[in-house]
Design a protein around this motif. Structure first.
Motif, PDB file in Angstrom:
ATOM      1  N   PHE A 103       0.672  -1.527  -0.018  1.00 37.23           N
ATOM      2  CA  PHE A 103      -0.037  -0.218   0.094  1.00 37.23           C
ATOM      3  C   PHE A 103       1.326   1.391   0.196  1.00 37.23           C
ATOM      4  N   ASN A 104       1.136   2.070  -1.262  1.00 42.21           N
ATOM      5  CA  ASN A 104       1.753   3.269  -1.323  1.00 42.21           C
ATOM      6  C   ASN A 104       2.485   3.313  -3.041  1.00 42.21           C
ATOM      7  N   GLU A 105       2.521   4.514  -3.014  1.00 44.35           N
ATOM      8  CA  GLU A 105       3.406   5.008  -4.207  1.00 44.35           C
ATOM      9  C   GLU A 105       4.852   4.777  -4.311  1.00 44.35           C
ATOM     10  N   ASN A 106       5.773   4.638  -4.492  1.00 41.38           N
ATOM     11  CA  ASN A 106       7.232   5.318  -4.760  1.00 41.38           C
ATOM     12  C   ASN A 106       6.952   5.641  -3.644  1.00 41.38           C
ATOM     13  N   GLU A 107       6.922   5.082  -2.335  1.00 44.06           N
ATOM     14  CA  GLU A 107       7.145   6.092  -0.984  1.00 44.06           C
ATOM     15  C   GLU A 107       7.137   4.557  -0.334  1.00 44.06           C
ATOM     16  N   PRO A 108       7.836   4.762   0.906  1.00 44.07           N
ATOM     17  CA  PRO A 108       7.438   3.672   1.948  1.00 44.07           C
ATOM     18  C   PRO A 108       5.851   3.117   2.287  1.00 44.07           C
ATOM     19  N   ILE A 109       6.005   1.905   2.579  1.00 46.07           N
ATOM     20  CA  ILE A 109       4.311   2.142   2.649  1.00 46.07           C
ATOM     21  C   ILE A 109       3.483   2.166   3.479  1.00 46.07           C
ATOM     22  N   VAL A 110       2.892   2.732   3.322  1.00 44.79           N
ATOM     23  CA  VAL A 110       1.876   3.453   4.362  1.00 44.79           C
ATOM     24  C   VAL A 110       1.547   2.737   6.086  1.00 44.79           C
ATOM     25  N   ASP A 111       2.117   4.081   6.393  1.00 49.05           N
ATOM     26  CA  ASP A 111       1.796   3.485   8.637  1.00 49.05           C
ATOM     27  C   ASP A 111       0.710   3.671   9.318  1.00 49.05           C
ATOM     28  N   THR A 112       0.381   5.336   8.766  1.00 48.93           N
ATOM     29  CA  THR A 112      -1.298   6.289   9.513  1.00 48.93           C
ATOM     30  C   THR A 112      -2.456   5.719   8.364  1.00 48.93           C
ATOM     31  N   PRO A 113      -3.523   5.258   9.284  1.00 53.02           N
ATOM     32  CA  PRO A 113      -4.557   6.038   8.772  1.00 53.02           C
ATOM     33  C   PRO A 113      -4.936   7.140   7.482  1.00 53.02           C
ATOM     34  N   ALA A 114      -4.159   8.185   8.122  1.00 57.56           N
ATOM     35  CA  ALA A 114      -4.186   9.269   7.136  1.00 57.56           C
ATOM     36  C   ALA A 114      -3.314   9.232   5.780  1.00 57.56           C
ATOM     37  N   GLN A 115      -2.258   8.658   6.276  1.00 58.13           N
ATOM     38  CA  GLN A 115      -1.397   8.512   5.070  1.00 58.13           C
ATOM     39  C   GLN A 115      -2.367   7.388   4.143  1.00 58.13           C
ATOM     40  N   ALA A 116      -2.933   6.572   4.752  1.00 56.25           N
ATOM     41  CA  ALA A 116      -3.700   5.584   3.584  1.00 56.25           C
ATOM     42  C   ALA A 116      -4.664   6.301   3.046  1.00 56.25           C
ATOM     43  N   MET A 117      -5.498   7.151   3.355  1.00 62.37           N
ATOM     44  CA  MET A 117      -6.521   8.006   2.866  1.00 62.37           C
ATOM     45  C   MET A 117      -5.499   8.414   1.718  1.00 62.37           C
ATOM     46  N   SER A 118      -4.397   9.369   2.106  1.00 59.18           N
ATOM     47  CA  SER A 118      -3.679  10.649   1.109  1.00 59.18           C
ATOM     48  C   SER A 118      -3.566   9.497   0.159  1.00 59.18           C
ATOM     49  N   CYS A 119      -2.990   8.184  -0.292  1.00 62.75           N
ATOM     50  CA  CYS A 119      -3.134   6.488  -1.271  1.00 62.75           C
ATOM     51  C   CYS A 119      -3.706   6.823  -2.112  1.00 62.75           C
ATOM     52  N   PHE A 120      -5.069   6.611  -1.617  1.00 62.49           N
ATOM     53  CA  PHE A 120      -6.507   5.618  -2.081  1.00 62.49           C
ATOM     54  C   PHE A 120      -6.688   7.605  -3.057  1.00 62.49           C
ATOM     55  N   LEU A 121      -7.322   8.144  -2.368  1.00 57.52           N
ATOM     56  CA  LEU A 121      -7.382   9.652  -2.807  1.00 57.52           C
ATOM     57  C   LEU A 121      -6.239  10.130  -3.745  1.00 57.52           C
ATOM     58  N   ARG A 122      -4.994  10.203  -4.064  1.00 59.39           N
ATOM     59  CA  ARG A 122      -4.278  10.387  -4.877  1.00 59.39           C
ATOM     60  C   ARG A 122      -3.793   9.802  -5.945  1.00 59.39           C
ATOM     61  N   THR A 123      -4.824   8.558  -6.066  1.00 61.17           N
ATOM     62  CA  THR A 123      -3.956   7.531  -7.079  1.00 61.17           C
ATOM     63  C   THR A 123      -5.003   6.645  -7.737  1.00 61.17           C
ATOM     64  N   GLY A 124      -4.745   5.294  -8.321  1.00 56.98           N
ATOM     65  CA  GLY A 124      -6.282   5.316  -8.894  1.00 56.98           C
ATOM     66  C   GLY A 124      -7.158   3.429  -8.582  1.00 56.98           C
ATOM     67  N   LEU A 125      -6.553   3.908  -7.079  1.00 55.22           N
ATOM     68  CA  LEU A 125      -7.167   2.711  -6.632  1.00 55.22           C
ATOM     69  C   LEU A 125      -8.476   3.066  -6.063  1.00 55.22           C
ATOM     70  N   ASP A 126     -10.232   2.204  -6.455  1.00 51.91           N
ATOM     71  CA  ASP A 126     -10.713   2.321  -5.912  1.00 51.91           C
ATOM     72  C   ASP A 126     -11.959   2.575  -5.076  1.00 51.91           C
ATOM     73  N   VAL A 127     -11.210   1.809  -4.034  1.00 51.01           N
ATOM     74  CA  VAL A 127     -11.959   1.614  -3.463  1.00 51.01           C
ATOM     75  C   VAL A 127     -11.190   1.216  -1.649  1.00 51.01           C
ATOM     76  N   ILE A 128     -11.407   1.534  -0.357  1.00 53.43           N
ATOM     77  CA  ILE A 128     -10.197   1.844   0.256  1.00 53.43           C
ATOM     78  C   ILE A 128     -11.509   1.049   2.096  1.00 53.43           C
ATOM     79  N   CYS A 129     -11.099   0.253   2.393  1.00 51.00           N
ATOM     80  CA  CYS A 129     -11.353  -0.832   3.220  1.00 51.00           C
ATOM     81  C   CYS A 129     -10.493  -0.581   4.379  1.00 51.00           C
TER      82      CYS A 129
END
Length: 595
Positions: free
Chosen positions: A545-571
């Motif tokens: 779960f990342n985009e040319n960066e370290p794997i996300v750790d916090t919920p905020a990092q996960a949401m940022s990656c979800f919103l700026r990439t082509g991911l469809d859904v986040i659980c």
């Protein structure tokens, strides 16, 4: 209570691990925080605070701080190197002195990281040799108590590139070392740099590219690294530029680890002009990658067979950066006498912090109780309020799912063709996403690999994705029924399944396997089982779960990656959010009756 803090510091993959009464309770790499730079070499201040917070103790409670570096080791080999190479050898010696001086103030750094005065930190510092720490990280985490072969190999550490050991009970006895300038790790990295992958830690790209090539440079590779009679391995003189004394942990203008060039003009004369980063990958580059990988495997197998002659056991525990080569790991089981391997989740330098801590527990504090690592979830987790707050920042509908329905909901989203960010529980320790900080997709979709590479990961199209499979079903899909909970083996997929699993089948018919048991991650296991019931395939595509960066750790990092990439859904824990174009799919699934 005996509290030991292990630290990998002033080097790439800075990290902290906390061991209480011989048991690992928390471990995390500094890269997951702060600057968010891969292989971060910054002092692990945030990692220290995180592991102490997870354990509920303070720096005042520490008895030992263990560091995986001992500059007093291999002095004779260093002196010989300086005498044989006056210029580069002297620079190298000065670098070792510089590292030693940096660590004289270690406890001041630790105290500052925890915002206390130096007088509050009473722990003693224990230095553990680099490769001994690697072997300790594997053996002391393994289930083995009887005679076991221990091995470590990487680029270098404490002027050593490989170590062999006899392990039994709580004792690790080093029996052989390979000193610089010979290094199988530097051989691989030099080839990696030559074909344009010149940033720190990109060796996995060579492993992914190799199946696209032919072994056209076998003769040149045999010249570059040899296996002398009675010895381990040796590099060709004048072809490699390692250990020129470059400052450990030096950063470039982007804050990334600065790499010196490890190949020389004499090396390049065998192949032509080096590929420039960003230019076209040619057939020559593919062939060099293939020949490099083949020679690495052949030399590694030579070392493992020699190790078995010295330590005749069915069991082997090994680590080091080279131990991340999953193709070689699978071959070890096919081509050597070892039948029971063990690798822990953070086999590269990140794991040194854990190895040093466990070595100190058994050899300094005299601890007898052993620890067995069965899962990788040793990082932070976040309470529901933090997770919900991150979800609410997205300005998207937030659906809270009953905990017992999350796995089934995710499986149905995958079966509907969506790519999901899967964020659950504690983060993984080590370089792999293993089901808590993962991007998941349906492995049966023909277009899924190119879609994820282009729209989400934004990386080279030749790089494969990993399958996670229910352990009981491993033999159904793979030719080797190896248990690989930490995604450390690249295994052939059975021919009958390759066309049915295009998302995770590499060009050579392999997949980098993660096999999972329910007791280590029930929610992830249940998701895969539910997907199996829907699709007939008990497997998912899993990537970090990342985009040319370290794997996300916090919920905020996960949401940022979800919103700026082509991911469809986040659980996100028990919450599900979809991009607007997929919201109707989520609502329809929520409206379905519970099975």
């Amino acid at each position: 209570m005996a509290a030991i803090l292990g630290l990998n510091l002033h080097h790439a993959d800075s990290s902290a691990a906390l061991v209480l009464d011989g048991k690992l309770v928390a471990a995390v790499a500094e890269e997951r925080f702060g600057r968010r730079v891969k292989h971060d070499s910054a002092f692990p201040a945030q990692a220290i605070r995180a592991v102490l917070d997870i354990a509920g103790i303070t720096v005042r409670d520490l008895d030992v701080v263990a560091v995986p570096r001992d500059t007093t080791k291999s002095r004779a080999a260093r002196i010989r190197h300086v005498l044989a190479n006056p210029v580069s050898g002297t620079r190298a010696a000065l670098e070792h002195l510089r590292r030693a001086r940096r660590e004289t103030g270690l406890m001041d750094w630790v105290a500052a990281a925890c915002d206390v005065g130096r007088e509050s930190v009473t722990a003693r510092v224990v230095n553990v040799e680099h490769h001994l720490s690697h072997i300790a990280s594997a053996y002391y985490c393994s289930p083995f108590e009887t005679l076991t072969a221990g091995f470590s190999y990487d680029g270098s550490g404490d002027f050593v590139s490989a170590m062999a050991a006899r392990c039994e009970g709580t004792r690790i006895e080093p029996i052989a070392r390979v000193n610089l300038p010979d290094s199988l790790g530097f051989f691989y990295t030099a080839c990696c740099q030559f074909i344009g992958f010149d940033e720190f830690g990109e060796e996995y790209k060579v492993m992914g590219l190799a199946p696209f090539g032919e072994d056209a440079y076998a003769a040149q590779m045999r010249e570059l690294v040899t296996t002398p009679d009675g010895g381990w391995f040796r590099l060709a003189s004048g072809c490699f530029g390692m250990h020129g004394g470059g400052e450990s942990g030096r950063l470039d203008e982007r804050g990334r680890i600065a790499m010196g060039r490890l190949f020389t003009d004499k090396f390049a004369a065998r192949f032509g002009a080096p590929r420039l980063r960003g230019s076209e990958v040619t057939q020559r580059d593919r062939d060099i990658a293939r020949s490099c990988q083949v020679r690495f495997e052949d030399v590694a197998m030579h070392c493992f067979r020699k190790l078995h002659d010295l330590v005749p056991s069915r069991q082997i525990a090994y680590a080091g950066g080279c131990a991340l080569n999953g193709v070689a790991n699978a071959r070890l089981l096919r081509d050597t006498p070892f039948e029971q391997p063990y690798l822990q989740a953070a086999a590269s330098d990140e794991g040194l912090a854990l190895g040093a801590a466990l070595w100190a527990w058994h050899n300094v504090l005299g601890g007898r109780e052993r620890f067995h690592m069965t899962h990788a979830y040793w990082g932070p987790d976040y309470d529901d309020a933090v997770v919900r707050a991150a979800a609410d920042q997205a300005n998207l509908p937030v659906h809270r799912i009953a905990p017992d329905r999350v796995a089934d909901m995710a499986a149905r989203l995958l079966r509907a063709g969506l790519v999901i960010g899967w964020y659950q529980g504690r983060s993984e320790w080590g370089p792999r996403a293993l089901g808590n900080r993962s991007i998941l997709a349906d492995p049966t979709r023909p277009e899924i690999k190119d879609l994820i590479n282009a729209k989400i990961k934004r990386r080279e199209m030749f790089r494969p994705f990993a399958p996670t499979v229910i352990h009981e079903e491993t033999g159904t899909y793979f030719e080797q029924s190896v248990f690989s909970p930490f995604m450390m083996h690249v295994v052939k997929i059975r021919p009958a399944w390759r066309d049915r699993l295009p998302g995770v089948t590499h060009v050579d018919g392999t997949g980098r396997l993660q096999s999972i048991k329910r007791e280590t991650n029930p929610r992830y296991y249940d998701l895969i089982a539910a997907f199996g019931r829907l699709s007939g395939v008990s497997m998912v595509l899993n990537t970090s779960f990342n985009e040319n960066e370290p794997i996300v750790d916090t919920p905020a990092q996960a949401m940022s990656c979800f919103l700026r990439t082509g991911l469809d859904v986040i659980c996100l824990g028990d919450y599900v959010l979809a991009k607007p174009e997929h919201e109707a799919v989520v609502r329809d699934l929520l409206a379905e009756p519970v099975a």
